[in-house]
Write an enzyme that holds these catalytic residues in place. Structure first.
Site, PDB file in Angstrom:
ATOM      1  N   ASN A 199      -1.884  -5.529  -8.738  1.00  0.00           N
ATOM      2  CA  ASN A 199      -1.502  -6.519  -9.775  1.00  0.00           C
ATOM      3  C   ASN A 199      -0.204  -7.250  -9.408  1.00  0.00           C
ATOM      4  O   ASN A 199       0.562  -7.656 -10.279  1.00  0.00           O
ATOM      5  CB  ASN A 199      -1.400  -5.875 -11.168  1.00  0.00           C
ATOM      6  CG  ASN A 199      -1.302  -6.884 -12.317  1.00  0.00           C
ATOM      7  OD1 ASN A 199      -0.671  -6.639 -13.330  1.00  0.00           O
ATOM      8  ND2 ASN A 199      -1.920  -8.031 -12.174  1.00  0.00           N
ATOM      9  N   CYS A 228      -7.014  -6.404  -9.720  1.00  0.00           N
ATOM     10  CA  CYS A 228      -6.988  -6.093  -8.285  1.00  0.00           C
ATOM     11  C   CYS A 228      -6.363  -4.714  -8.132  1.00  0.00           C
ATOM     12  O   CYS A 228      -6.347  -3.926  -9.093  1.00  0.00           O
ATOM     13  CB  CYS A 228      -6.270  -7.177  -7.490  1.00  0.00           C
ATOM     14  SG  CYS A 228      -4.529  -7.379  -7.891  1.00  0.00           S
ATOM     15  N   CYS A 268      -0.470  -9.413  -6.270  1.00  0.00           N
ATOM     16  CA  CYS A 268      -0.899 -10.506  -5.383  1.00  0.00           C
ATOM     17  C   CYS A 268      -2.102 -11.254  -5.951  1.00  0.00           C
ATOM     18  O   CYS A 268      -1.971 -12.331  -6.527  1.00  0.00           O
ATOM     19  CB  CYS A 268      -1.215  -9.986  -3.977  1.00  0.00           C
ATOM     20  SG  CYS A 268       0.201  -9.252  -3.128  1.00  0.00           S
ATOM     21  N   ARG A 269      -3.301 -10.676  -5.777  1.00  0.00           N
ATOM     22  CA  ARG A 269      -4.518 -11.436  -6.093  1.00  0.00           C
ATOM     23  C   ARG A 269      -4.716 -11.711  -7.568  1.00  0.00           C
ATOM     24  O   ARG A 269      -4.990 -12.854  -7.967  1.00  0.00           O
ATOM     25  CB  ARG A 269      -5.751 -10.699  -5.545  1.00  0.00           C
ATOM     26  CG  ARG A 269      -5.796 -10.666  -4.043  1.00  0.00           C
ATOM     27  CD  ARG A 269      -6.808  -9.684  -3.534  1.00  0.00           C
ATOM     28  NE  ARG A 269      -6.388  -8.306  -3.802  1.00  0.00           N
ATOM     29  CZ  ARG A 269      -7.106  -7.228  -3.543  1.00  0.00           C
ATOM     30  NH1 ARG A 269      -8.318  -7.362  -3.033  1.00  0.00           N
ATOM     31  NH2 ARG A 269      -6.634  -6.032  -3.794  1.00  0.00           N
ATOM     32  N   SER A 270      -4.609 -10.662  -8.417  1.00  0.00           N
ATOM     33  CA  SER A 270      -4.911 -10.920  -9.832  1.00  0.00           C
ATOM     34  C   SER A 270      -3.851 -11.769 -10.525  1.00  0.00           C
ATOM     35  O   SER A 270      -4.214 -12.582 -11.387  1.00  0.00           O
ATOM     36  CB  SER A 270      -5.230  -9.627 -10.593  1.00  0.00           C
ATOM     37  OG  SER A 270      -4.187  -8.684 -10.552  1.00  0.00           O
ATOM     38  N   ASP A 307      -7.634  -8.602   0.260  1.00  0.00           N
ATOM     39  CA  ASP A 307      -6.267  -8.163  -0.020  1.00  0.00           C
ATOM     40  C   ASP A 307      -5.309  -8.811   0.984  1.00  0.00           C
ATOM     41  O   ASP A 307      -5.426  -8.569   2.187  1.00  0.00           O
ATOM     42  CB  ASP A 307      -6.232  -6.637   0.101  1.00  0.00           C
ATOM     43  CG  ASP A 307      -4.894  -6.041  -0.272  1.00  0.00           C
ATOM     44  OD1 ASP A 307      -3.920  -6.801  -0.432  1.00  0.00           O
ATOM     45  OD2 ASP A 307      -4.823  -4.802  -0.398  1.00  0.00           O
TER      46      ASP A 307
HETATM   47  P1  4NP Z   1      -3.059  -6.852  -4.809  1.00  0.00           P
HETATM   48  O1  4NP Z   1      -2.349  -6.505  -3.415  1.00  0.00           O
HETATM   49  O2  4NP Z   1      -4.052  -5.766  -5.093  1.00  0.00           O
HETATM   50  O3  4NP Z   1      -3.709  -8.167  -4.541  1.00  0.00           O
HETATM   51  O4  4NP Z   1      -1.955  -6.937  -5.849  1.00  0.00           O
HETATM   52  C1  4NP Z   1      -1.743  -5.259  -3.196  1.00  0.00           C
HETATM   53  C2  4NP Z   1      -0.491  -5.015  -3.685  1.00  0.00           C
HETATM   54  C3  4NP Z   1       0.127  -3.793  -3.445  1.00  0.00           C
HETATM   55  C4  4NP Z   1      -0.531  -2.832  -2.701  1.00  0.00           C
HETATM   56  C5  4NP Z   1      -1.796  -3.090  -2.219  1.00  0.00           C
HETATM   57  C6  4NP Z   1      -2.407  -4.307  -2.468  1.00  0.00           C
HETATM   58  N1  4NP Z   1       0.105  -1.603  -2.436  1.00  0.00           N
HETATM   59  O5  4NP Z   1      -0.471  -0.804  -1.704  1.00  0.00           O
HETATM   60  O6  4NP Z   1       1.223  -1.363  -2.932  1.00  0.00           O
END
Ligand code: 4NP
Length: 154
Positions: free
Chosen positions: A10, A7, A12-14, A124
């Site tokens: 790294n 994702c 939240c989703r993954s 997201d």
């Molecule tokens: P992820 O979510 O891609 O599911 O881990 C996010 C985590 C952090 C950020 C964006 C999305 N960020 O902008 O820091």
């Protein structure tokens, strides 16, 4: 078989998908035969545990993801992993940009590869609330179950 879920951050989703896949695989006949890891296209959170909301959501479904640590996708990942499973289309585009030509066919959308065609992307949840994390869990756990069924059939 080595699977990498990707994702953006790294955190939240993954990590949630990694946790769901690990749990579903370990509970299946494939236990011990599939390696699962996760990474982000961005490196801002490298070394950090998953977002506390992701940890809490997974824990609510009986899966501990608190020991995971974020990392960025590396060039080696295209050699190490058989499939690189992307959470959304932006992740897919960014990973494809990094991928050597020979690996591009192994870079796919997680939900499509799992056979959940209608689902498309894992949205997201970072700027959302608990219900957004629950929705992510529903999607990645459905994908994990479908992946186990597919791999077990081969
Ligand atoms: P992820 O979510 O891609 O599911 O881990 C996010 C985590 C952090 C950020 C964006 C999305 N960020 O902008 O820091």
């Amino acid at each position: 078989m080595n699977l990498l879920v990707v994702c953006l951050g790294n955190i939240c989703r993954s990590p949630m998908a990694e946790g769901a896949l690990r749990a579903r695989l370990e509970a299946s006949a494939l236990a011990g035969r599939v390696r699962v890891d996760s990474a982000g296209t961005g490196g801002w959170h490298a070394g950090e545990p998953p977002d506390r909301r992701a940890i809490a959501c997974a824990r609510g479904h009986g899966v501990d993801i608190g020991g995971q640590r974020a990392r960025q996708v590396t060039a080696d990942d295209f050699d190490t992993f058989d499939w690189i499973l992307c959470a959304d289309r932006a992740n897919l585009r960014d990973v494809l940009r990094m991928a050597p030509a020979a690996a591009r066919g192994r870079v796919v959308l997680l939900l499509e590869w799992a056979g959940l065609e209608a689902a498309g992307e894992v949205p997201d949840p970072y700027t959302g609330g608990p219900e957004d994390f629950q929705q992510v869990w529903r999607l990645v756990d459905s994908a994990a179950q479908a992946v186990v069924a597919r791999l077990a059939a081969n």
